[in-house]
Design an enzyme around this catalytic site. Structure first.
Site, PDB file in Angstrom:
ATOM      1  N   GLY A  33       0.811  -1.226   0.000  1.00 36.87           N
ATOM      2  CA  GLY A  33       0.000   0.000   0.000  1.00 36.87           C
ATOM      3  C   GLY A  33       0.838   1.266   0.000  1.00 36.87           C
ATOM      4  O   GLY A  33       0.487   2.255   0.629  1.00 36.87           O
ATOM      5  N   ALA A  36       3.364   2.675  -5.250  1.00 38.07           N
ATOM      6  CA  ALA A  36       3.278   1.688  -6.324  1.00 38.07           C
ATOM      7  C   ALA A  36       1.956   0.925  -6.230  1.00 38.07           C
ATOM      8  O   ALA A  36       1.242   0.766  -7.227  1.00 38.07           O
ATOM      9  CB  ALA A  36       4.456   0.723  -6.243  1.00 38.07           C
ATOM     10  N   VAL A  66       8.739   9.784   2.471  1.00 40.74           N
ATOM     11  CA  VAL A  66       9.524  11.026   2.422  1.00 40.74           C
ATOM     12  C   VAL A  66       8.974  11.931   1.311  1.00 40.74           C
ATOM     13  O   VAL A  66       8.135  11.506   0.521  1.00 40.74           O
ATOM     14  CB  VAL A  66      11.019  10.738   2.144  1.00 40.74           C
ATOM     15  CG1 VAL A  66      11.628   9.899   3.247  1.00 40.74           C
ATOM     16  CG2 VAL A  66      11.222  10.057   0.785  1.00 40.74           C
ATOM     17  N   ALA A  69      10.183  13.885  -5.435  1.00 43.37           N
ATOM     18  CA  ALA A  69      10.133  14.727  -6.626  1.00 43.37           C
ATOM     19  C   ALA A  69       9.766  13.864  -7.811  1.00 43.37           C
ATOM     20  O   ALA A  69      10.221  12.727  -7.916  1.00 43.37           O
ATOM     21  CB  ALA A  69      11.493  15.367  -6.853  1.00 43.37           C
ATOM     22  N   LYS A  98       7.461  21.787  -9.751  1.00 49.69           N
ATOM     23  CA  LYS A  98       8.886  21.574  -9.999  1.00 49.69           C
ATOM     24  C   LYS A  98       9.170  21.884 -11.474  1.00 49.69           C
ATOM     25  O   LYS A  98       8.525  21.327 -12.362  1.00 49.69           O
ATOM     26  CB  LYS A  98       9.225  20.114  -9.664  1.00 49.69           C
ATOM     27  CG  LYS A  98      10.605  19.691 -10.116  1.00 49.69           C
ATOM     28  CD  LYS A  98      10.878  18.229  -9.807  1.00 49.69           C
ATOM     29  CE  LYS A  98      12.179  17.791 -10.452  1.00 49.69           C
ATOM     30  NZ  LYS A  98      12.434  16.362 -10.316  1.00 49.69           N
ATOM     31  N   PRO A 115      16.775  22.190 -16.196  1.00 47.57           N
ATOM     32  CA  PRO A 115      15.342  22.512 -16.315  1.00 47.57           C
ATOM     33  C   PRO A 115      14.668  21.543 -17.283  1.00 47.57           C
ATOM     34  O   PRO A 115      15.327  20.994 -18.170  1.00 47.57           O
ATOM     35  CB  PRO A 115      15.358  23.934 -16.885  1.00 47.57           C
ATOM     36  CG  PRO A 115      16.634  24.020 -17.655  1.00 47.57           C
ATOM     37  CD  PRO A 115      17.628  23.115 -16.958  1.00 47.57           C
ATOM     38  N   GLY A 355      12.072   7.277  -9.743  1.00 51.41           N
ATOM     39  CA  GLY A 355      11.311   6.193  -9.115  1.00 51.41           C
ATOM     40  C   GLY A 355       9.845   6.167  -9.520  1.00 51.41           C
ATOM     41  O   GLY A 355       9.334   5.152 -10.026  1.00 51.41           O
TER      42      GLY A 355
HETATM   43  P1  FDA Z   1       6.759   1.235  -0.140  1.00 49.97           P
HETATM   44  O1  FDA Z   1       7.857   0.776   0.727  1.00 49.97           O
HETATM   45  O2  FDA Z   1       6.338   2.649  -0.038  1.00 49.97           O
HETATM   46  O3  FDA Z   1       5.472   0.350   0.161  1.00 49.97           O
HETATM   47  C1  FDA Z   1       5.556  -1.026   0.440  1.00 49.97           C
HETATM   48  C2  FDA Z   1       4.212  -1.526   0.922  1.00 49.97           C
HETATM   49  O4  FDA Z   1       4.245  -2.950   1.036  1.00 49.97           O
HETATM   50  C3  FDA Z   1       3.775  -0.990   2.284  1.00 49.97           C
HETATM   51  O5  FDA Z   1       2.435  -0.604   2.226  1.00 49.97           O
HETATM   52  C4  FDA Z   1       3.929  -2.190   3.220  1.00 49.97           C
HETATM   53  O6  FDA Z   1       2.987  -2.155   4.267  1.00 49.97           O
HETATM   54  C5  FDA Z   1       3.619  -3.322   2.244  1.00 49.97           C
HETATM   55  N1  FDA Z   1       4.162  -4.607   2.686  1.00 49.97           N
HETATM   56  C6  FDA Z   1       5.449  -4.972   2.828  1.00 49.97           C
HETATM   57  N2  FDA Z   1       5.537  -6.247   3.288  1.00 49.97           N
HETATM   58  C7  FDA Z   1       4.260  -6.698   3.397  1.00 49.97           C
HETATM   59  C8  FDA Z   1       3.681  -7.924   3.834  1.00 49.97           C
HETATM   60  N3  FDA Z   1       4.432  -8.957   4.260  1.00 49.97           N
HETATM   61  N4  FDA Z   1       2.342  -8.047   3.832  1.00 49.97           N
HETATM   62  C9  FDA Z   1       1.560  -7.023   3.426  1.00 49.97           C
HETATM   63  N5  FDA Z   1       2.054  -5.832   3.024  1.00 49.97           N
HETATM   64  C10 FDA Z   1       3.388  -5.669   3.014  1.00 49.97           C
HETATM   65  N6  FDA Z   1      11.033   8.327  -6.180  1.00 49.97           N
HETATM   66  C11 FDA Z   1      10.816   9.456  -6.921  1.00 49.97           C
HETATM   67  O7  FDA Z   1      10.242   9.383  -8.003  1.00 49.97           O
HETATM   68  N7  FDA Z   1      11.233  10.664  -6.457  1.00 49.97           N
HETATM   69  C12 FDA Z   1      11.859  10.806  -5.276  1.00 49.97           C
HETATM   70  O8  FDA Z   1      12.205  11.924  -4.892  1.00 49.97           O
HETATM   71  C13 FDA Z   1      12.098   9.636  -4.492  1.00 49.97           C
HETATM   72  N8  FDA Z   1      12.733   9.708  -3.285  1.00 49.97           N
HETATM   73  C14 FDA Z   1      13.009   8.572  -2.558  1.00 49.97           C
HETATM   74  C15 FDA Z   1      13.724   8.630  -1.366  1.00 49.97           C
HETATM   75  C16 FDA Z   1      14.003   7.460  -0.651  1.00 49.97           C
HETATM   76  C17 FDA Z   1      14.753   7.523   0.629  1.00 49.97           C
HETATM   77  C18 FDA Z   1      13.588   6.212  -1.137  1.00 49.97           C
HETATM   78  C19 FDA Z   1      13.882   4.951  -0.410  1.00 49.97           C
HETATM   79  C20 FDA Z   1      12.887   6.160  -2.316  1.00 49.97           C
HETATM   80  C21 FDA Z   1      12.596   7.311  -3.043  1.00 49.97           C
HETATM   81  N9  FDA Z   1      11.918   7.249  -4.249  1.00 49.97           N
HETATM   82  C22 FDA Z   1      11.675   8.396  -4.995  1.00 49.97           C
HETATM   83  C23 FDA Z   1      11.451   5.953  -4.726  1.00 49.97           C
HETATM   84  C24 FDA Z   1      10.181   5.570  -3.920  1.00 49.97           C
HETATM   85  O9  FDA Z   1      10.392   4.562  -3.015  1.00 49.97           O
HETATM   86  C25 FDA Z   1       9.149   5.051  -4.702  1.00 49.97           C
HETATM   87  O10 FDA Z   1       9.074   5.952  -5.738  1.00 49.97           O
HETATM   88  C26 FDA Z   1       7.759   4.953  -4.061  1.00 49.97           C
HETATM   89  O11 FDA Z   1       7.640   5.568  -2.823  1.00 49.97           O
HETATM   90  C27 FDA Z   1       7.284   3.520  -4.089  1.00 49.97           C
HETATM   91  O12 FDA Z   1       7.427   2.809  -3.011  1.00 49.97           O
HETATM   92  P2  FDA Z   1       6.747   1.364  -3.043  1.00 49.97           P
HETATM   93  O13 FDA Z   1       5.279   1.523  -3.145  1.00 49.97           O
HETATM   94  O14 FDA Z   1       7.429   0.506  -4.042  1.00 49.97           O
HETATM   95  O15 FDA Z   1       7.172   0.805  -1.620  1.00 49.97           O
END
Ligand code: FDA
Length: 522
Positions: A33, A36, A66, A69, A98, A115, A355
């Site tokens: 959740g 993605a 967090v 962007a 942005k 840009p 991402g």
């Molecule tokens: P996310 O970790 O957010 O979600 C995982 C989900 O899976 C959670 O809801 C969790 O509860 C669930 N889950 C896990 N195990 C489970 C289980 N066993 N049973 C049930 N549910 C389970 N991208 C971008 O475009 N611009 C940016 O500026 C950034 N900045 C950035 C900073 C940092 C520090 C990171 C780590 C990543 C970014 N990203 C980014 C990439 C960013 O992570 C990504 O774009 C999205 O937040 C997607 O995250 P996910 O949904 O893949 O995982």
């Protein structure tokens, strides 16, 4: 069935399941959740309305959360593809605009701008290079960025606001707030929801996922499983054991210390990337604060040292958190009845905000190629090849940032200059050394580069980055007199004078809800 969204648009009739087909794809489980998971569930509901979509998430396992962007493609994805009302997003998520990235990068004072209109909307620099230093300074959007302006202009006569719609822009989004909004929207649009931790992924004899078991012992059966479980990669990585292709030879960072910094109302219309001793720091403006994060390599600096360095850059920083990651992708995103989208499939540091863009590409791939039945031919191979290629391109593009950063005063940066693997870029760098900007090169050479070189943001992206870093090349001759270019820049400056600051523009949008719809367009 809840709120509709753009249900009837873009439906491929071939993907509808036939009545009575035991191998029909009808029930979809989206596991996770975060961004993605919710964007995938909303897209499937919007574009394949016959699917029964259920999102399963363990509320106890936090999302990334967090400030993030994005890139310009996110705007039409949200508003046109998913049909999200721009004013509703504005009120619920409070994004900021942005216009590009400011790189305070390397030893060069003032850094350089990247840009979004680099190349396409320059005020002339591409046709009239004065010196290498000029090259990145004068697109229209970089003029706006330098003066903290938004693409919203006040007319001289009556003070009315006008928007410059053709300028590409993206959003800065507070991930926690964005996901809260998507959660509520998914409920309205009929996405099923289960709050449970998946404990077990049970495979069938054919190696496909047969069913899931929750920590409460409940069995969950779906026809298609979308793995959006983040870094845990519960289905693709753990259960199906898709081999991992590491990017660690090109990208040495593996951790980030994140924090919040008050901006006291001074909202920047860009993301900032600042070179640090053992990595770099992002600064992402949200409406309330700046979200910052020091991406670094654990081999070169401890969490305590990184936190202290971040505090020196931003003495008012608070709410520190540490995030661990690895850079790379799984060999395949789609295996059998499992497709992974988001960090569960691949990840690179957010140096070029790729991402969320890659998440939307994964979603478009899935939605566009999902068959109505598993008995029908399924374009998995081509989807896997296309996604892997795009991820490899971002690996090489980011590697260019490290290898050619001119800072040499710490062990980390010395190691980057000496050891960053840029082997995927050999042919591209050879052409660049022979003359740049690449956009001035012969169309045949450009065509070959475009079809073979891993550029990620195209040849303009490479020009912007390498010229911005002062990477050696032969500068190609001007095609326009410098005077003509200066005259055009002066005209652009007059327009920039009439642009509102990002903070003023947000206040104007608060007053007039119609402006959002105008900015996003039809
Ligand atoms: P996310 O970790 O957010 O979600 C995982 C989900 O899976 C959670 O809801 C969790 O509860 C669930 N889950 C896990 N195990 C489970 C289980 N066993 N049973 C049930 N549910 C389970 N991208 C971008 O475009 N611009 C940016 O500026 C950034 N900045 C950035 C900073 C940092 C520090 C990171 C780590 C990543 C970014 N990203 C980014 C990439 C960013 O992570 C990504 O774009 C999205 O937040 C997607 O995250 P996910 O949904 O893949 O995982």
């Amino acid at each position: 069935d809840g709120e509709g969204g753009p249900r009837d648009a873009g439906i491929d009739p071939a993907s509808r399941p036939r009545q009575g087909d035991p191998r029909a794809v009808r029930r979809v489980g989206v596991i996770g959740g975060g961004t993605a998971g919710y964007l995938t569930a909303l897209a499937l509901r919007a574009k394949r309305p016959w699917l029964e979509v259920t999102l399963v998430e363990a509320k106890g396992i936090p999302i990334i959360g967090v400030g993030e962007a994005t890139t310009p493609s996110m705007v039409p994805f949200l508003h046109h593809y998913l049909g999200i009302d721009p004013q509703e997003l504005y009120e619920a998520v409070a994004p900021t605009w942005k216009l590009g990235i400011r790189f305070d990068w390397g030893g060069k004072p003032g850094g350089f701008m990247a840009p979004f209109d680099w190349g396409s909307n320059s005020v002339g620099v591409l046709g009239s290079l004065a010196t290498q230093d000029d090259i990145n300074a004068f697109t229209f959007q970089s003029l706006l960025m330098e003066r903290d302006r938004a693409p919203v202009f006040r007319s001289g006569d009556d003070g009315r606001l006008s928007l410059m719609k053709h300028l590409p822009f993206a959003y800065h989004l507070d991930n926690a707030r964005f996901v809260r909004y998507l959660t509520e929207l998914a409920e309205r649009r009929g996405v099923g929801h289960i709050d449970a931790k998946i404990d077990e992924v049970v495979l069938g004899a054919d190696g496909w996922v047969d069913h899931l078991v929750t920590d409460g012992g409940e069995r969950l059966d779906f026809d298609l499983y979308v793995d959006c479980s983040g870094f845990r990669s519960l289905l693709l990585g753990k259960a199906l054991d898709s081999p991992y292709v590491s990017f660690a030879d090109s990208l040495f960072t593996d951790r980030a210390v994140t924090a919040i910094v008050p901006h006291h109302g001074r909202i920047k219309p860009y993301t900032r990337a600042t070179t640090m001793d053992a990595g770099w720091c992002w600064t992402i403006p949200t409406r309330d604060d700046d979200h910052v994060g020091y991406v670094h390599s654990s081999g070169f600096i401890s969490v305590e040292e990184a936190t202290a360095e971040l505090q020196r850059l931003y003495p008012e920083a608070h709410t520190f958190r540490t995030v661990h990651f690895r850079s790379g992708r799984h060999e395949e995103a789609w295996i059998g009845n499992v497709m992974a989208i988001g960090n569960s499939y691949a990840f690179v540091e957010p140096l070029e905000s790729s991402g969320l863009m890659m998440i939307t590409l994964g979603i478009l791939s899935l939605v566009g190629s999902l068959p109505g039945s598993w008995d029908e031919p399924c374009p998995r191979k081509v989807v896997n090849a296309a996604l892997a290629k795009k991820w490899d391109e971002i690996r090489w593009f980011l590697a260019m940032h490290y290898r050619f950063n001119t800072r040499k005063d710490t062990d980390f940066w010395r190691a980057c200059r000496a050891d960053t693997d840029v082997s995927g870029l050999e042919a591209l760098l050879e052409v660049f050394a022979g003359g740049a900007p690449l956009r001035f090169r012969d169309p045949v050479v450009r065509g070959f580069l475009e079809s073979t070189a891993p550029t990620f943001y195209g040849l303009d992206g490479v020009d912007c980055l390498l010229l911005g870093q002062g990477h050696p090349t032969r500068l190609l001759p001007m095609t326009e007199p410098v005077d003509a270019w200066r005259a055009r820049k002066a005209a652009a400056d007059v327009l920039v004078d009439r642009a509102l600051t990002a903070a003023e523009a947000l206040a104007a949008f608060d007053q007039d809800p119609r402006l959002n719809a105008q900015l996003v367009g039809d």
